[in-house]
Design a protein around this motif. Structure first.
Motif, PDB file in Angstrom:
ATOM      1  N   GLY A 347       0.836  -1.201   0.000  1.00 39.85           N
ATOM      2  CA  GLY A 347       0.000   0.000   0.000  1.00 39.85           C
ATOM      3  C   GLY A 347       0.869   1.247   0.000  1.00 39.85           C
ATOM      4  O   GLY A 347       1.976   1.248  -0.548  1.00 39.85           O
ATOM      5  N   ALA A 348       0.363   2.312   0.640  1.00 42.12           N
ATOM      6  CA  ALA A 348       1.074   3.592   0.668  1.00 42.12           C
ATOM      7  C   ALA A 348       2.438   3.423   1.325  1.00 42.12           C
ATOM      8  O   ALA A 348       2.567   2.682   2.288  1.00 42.12           O
ATOM      9  CB  ALA A 348       0.236   4.607   1.457  1.00 42.12           C
ATOM     10  N   PRO A 349       3.463   4.130   0.846  1.00 39.95           N
ATOM     11  CA  PRO A 349       3.452   5.050  -0.306  1.00 39.95           C
ATOM     12  C   PRO A 349       3.897   4.385  -1.609  1.00 39.95           C
ATOM     13  O   PRO A 349       4.137   5.069  -2.589  1.00 39.95           O
ATOM     14  CB  PRO A 349       4.474   6.104   0.134  1.00 39.95           C
ATOM     15  N   TYR A 350       4.012   3.027  -1.624  1.00 40.75           N
ATOM     16  CA  TYR A 350       4.575   2.336  -2.799  1.00 40.75           C
ATOM     17  C   TYR A 350       3.523   1.998  -3.848  1.00 40.75           C
ATOM     18  O   TYR A 350       3.765   2.078  -5.042  1.00 40.75           O
ATOM     19  CB  TYR A 350       5.284   1.043  -2.357  1.00 40.75           C
ATOM     20  N   TRP A 351       2.346   1.567  -3.384  1.00 37.46           N
ATOM     21  CA  TRP A 351       1.242   1.191  -4.274  1.00 37.46           C
ATOM     22  C   TRP A 351       1.699   0.251  -5.388  1.00 37.46           C
ATOM     23  O   TRP A 351       1.633   0.569  -6.561  1.00 37.46           O
ATOM     24  CB  TRP A 351       0.549   2.446  -4.840  1.00 37.46           C
ATOM     25  N   ASP A 352       2.172  -0.925  -4.978  1.00 40.41           N
ATOM     26  CA  ASP A 352       2.574  -1.940  -5.951  1.00 40.41           C
ATOM     27  C   ASP A 352       1.810  -3.231  -5.662  1.00 40.41           C
ATOM     28  O   ASP A 352       2.127  -3.949  -4.729  1.00 40.41           O
ATOM     29  CB  ASP A 352       4.085  -2.188  -5.863  1.00 40.41           C
ATOM     30  N   MET A 353       0.787  -3.521  -6.492  1.00 47.03           N
ATOM     31  CA  MET A 353      -0.005  -4.730  -6.233  1.00 47.03           C
ATOM     32  C   MET A 353       0.724  -5.992  -6.694  1.00 47.03           C
ATOM     33  O   MET A 353       0.298  -7.106  -6.419  1.00 47.03           O
ATOM     34  CB  MET A 353      -1.386  -4.620  -6.881  1.00 47.03           C
ATOM     35  N   TYR A 354       1.853  -5.812  -7.384  1.00 46.41           N
ATOM     36  CA  TYR A 354       2.623  -6.974  -7.838  1.00 46.41           C
ATOM     37  C   TYR A 354       3.752  -7.344  -6.873  1.00 46.41           C
ATOM     38  O   TYR A 354       4.459  -8.319  -7.093  1.00 46.41           O
ATOM     39  CB  TYR A 354       3.212  -6.710  -9.238  1.00 46.41           C
TER      40      TYR A 354
END
Length: 497
Positions: A347-354
């Motif tokens: 989640g925040a602050p990266y926001w990478d669902m992979y």
């Protein structure tokens, strides 16, 4: 006394507080969640109401006082859960669609494809997601036969759980919500402080079915004498995370709270300014009092307590969450082991669902103690990620972090959290911060307490002061960031093989 109604995702609770904000009595009932299809989550609105009413009656009965001695009711509720009911009969036309429900994910993708996401973020402070209430209401109107026509004719009412409880308590006299719950619908314009006409039009939701928006501390009608034996005014309404922020008396800009549950919910008070995030955090209303809105930045860590559960259930390294502190204390430090618990992406602050979970720095000398300690440290590192993003967005430093939730009993974790933030971490005396927040605001609105008194109520049970020097703190955090970077995009990488 103040009666606090705390309607959560898994239970309805009611707590009576005395003039010193001490808990006098409580009632609680579990509520059933149903999962009709994969990704769908529903509640029975009648069960929510009946369980909340029964919990309140139990609390009053257990206290031995008369309902006439209760000054006010405060309501706090699970946010984003939405329902629609018949204006005349009060019958829900469909079950309540719970905040966790993902059935409208496709509709949200469609909204993004139309390029509306930037505008929605600017107006509402939110990202376009099935989490929020707007698409849930649109789904009910689209899928229940004749619902849209009935809505257009003014025969239906819609709202979040707070509106449902207010409407039931007042015998249908008041259809209202507060600014915190409104700000979680994806329909509330933060700048104009009202339902946004364009968004209502895009989602084909008639304004006439929506509740009137009121300040969180204010008048929400009178609970009918038939429910408790006397009329009781409803004087506060807050979404659960905002209620916890208020319950922690984070009344000044820069103060923040972290609730350590399955995930972590972190909210920072940003004062009377709505701060727009450049890091994918949510801008939300903290509460409304008088004619002033107070705002917060909100970020969440997807996996917190769930990582400790994994140590127990998945790896068998600990006998239960309570055992984690003792196990971690078997070693001096994690000796370079870093656990990134990105089980469901970041989640925040990266926001990478992979991104996927990873363990780095293993050597032949690595023990169970090192793995447990590194997993606990990951909770603190992830919280720093979110708080660091908040500080940058708000342009103000953290003035201290107040904490609640299951993991705060872990002294080793709380000390490491203080060390890695370089800020005091305060564990407060109250575990039930959400219910307390609704009660404190109802008491403040009713003139029972002054703002100064509130500060003295939820006292520090223990302050954890940072002990790590700055150089070491930044070195450790830099190693964490490196580990996170290496875990990102893993699912895409995996699919290339």
């Amino acid at each position: 006394m103040i009666l606090s109604l705390d309607q959560g995702t898994t239970s309805s609770r009611a707590i009576l507080f005395n003039l010193e904000a001490g808990m006098v009595a409580q009632g609680q009932y579990e509520i059933k969640q149903s999962f009709p299809r994969p990704g769908w989550v529903e509640h029975d609105p009648e069960q929510i109401w009946e369980s909340q009413l029964a919990a309140a009656r139990d609390a009053i009965q257990a206290s031995g006082i008369a309902a006439a001695d209760i000054t006010a009711i405060g309501i706090t509720n699970q946010r984003e859960t939405a329902l629609i009911w018949d204006r005349t009969t009060g019958e829900p036309i469909y079950p309540a669609i719970v905040w966790q429900d993902r059935r409208t994910a496709q509709q949200c993708e469609e909204i993004k494809r139309q390029g509306l996401d930037r505008e929605i973020a600017d107006k509402t402070g939110l990202v376009v997601d099935a989490y929020f209430s707007a698409t849930k209401l649109a789904w009910i109107l689209d899928h229940v036969q004749g619902a849209r026509e009935r809505a257009e004719r003014g025969e239906l009412l819609a709202g979040t759980i707070d509106s449902w409880l207010i409407w039931k308590l007042t015998g249908g006299a008041v259809h209202a919500t507060d600014v915190t719950n409104a700000s979680r619908t994806m329909l509330f314009n933060l700048h104009e402080r009202r339902w946004d006409d364009q968004l209502l039009q895009e989602l084909r939701i008639p304004r006439s079915i929506l509740p009137e928006i009121r300040m969180s501390g204010g008048e929400f009608g009178i609970a009918d004498a038939g429910w408790f034996g006397a009329e009781i005014p409803i004087r506060s309404v807050l979404g659960d995370q905002q209620a916890a922020l208020f319950g922690h008396t984070c009344l000044e800009a820069g103060s923040a709270k972290n609730t350590y549950g399955t995930g972590c919910f972190i909210l920072m008070n940003t004062g009377t300014e709505a701060v727009v995030s450049n890091h994918g955090l949510l801008t939300t209303v903290a509460w409304g009092m008088g004619d002033e809105l107070y705002y917060a930045l909100e970020g969440s860590v997807f996996v917190a307590g769930a990582a400790v559960q994994w140590l127990h259930e998945g790896l068998g390294l600990i006998e239960g969450p309570a055992d984690s502190e003792q196990r971690a204390a078997e070693v001096e430090d994690s000796e370079g082991v870093v656990v990134v618990p990105a089980f469901t992406g970041l989640g925040a602050p990266y926001w990478d669902m992979y991104a996927r979970g990873a363990v780095f720095g293993l050597t032949r000398g690595t023990t169970a103690g090192h793995l447990v300690r590194a997993t606990l440290e990951a909770l603190a590192f992830q919280s720093r990620d979110v708080i660091g993003a908040m500080e940058k967005d708000a342009g103000m430093p953290l003035t201290g972090l107040r904490v609640d939730g299951g993991a705060v009993r872990n002294n080793l974790l709380m000390q490491f959290q203080a060390d890695i933030l370089g800020s005091t971490v305060t564990r407060t005396t109250y575990a039930e911060t959400t219910a307390l927040g609704a009660a404190l605001l109802a008491g403040l609105t009713s003139g029972v307490w002054s703002r100064e008194q509130l500060e003295s109520f939820n006292k520090a049970e223990r302050d954890f002061m940072p002990q790590m020097d700055r150089e070491e703190r930044e070195r450790r955090y830099s190693v964490w960031q490196d580990a996170v970077e290496r875990s990102m995009g893993w699912e895409k990488h995996e699919s290339r093989h």
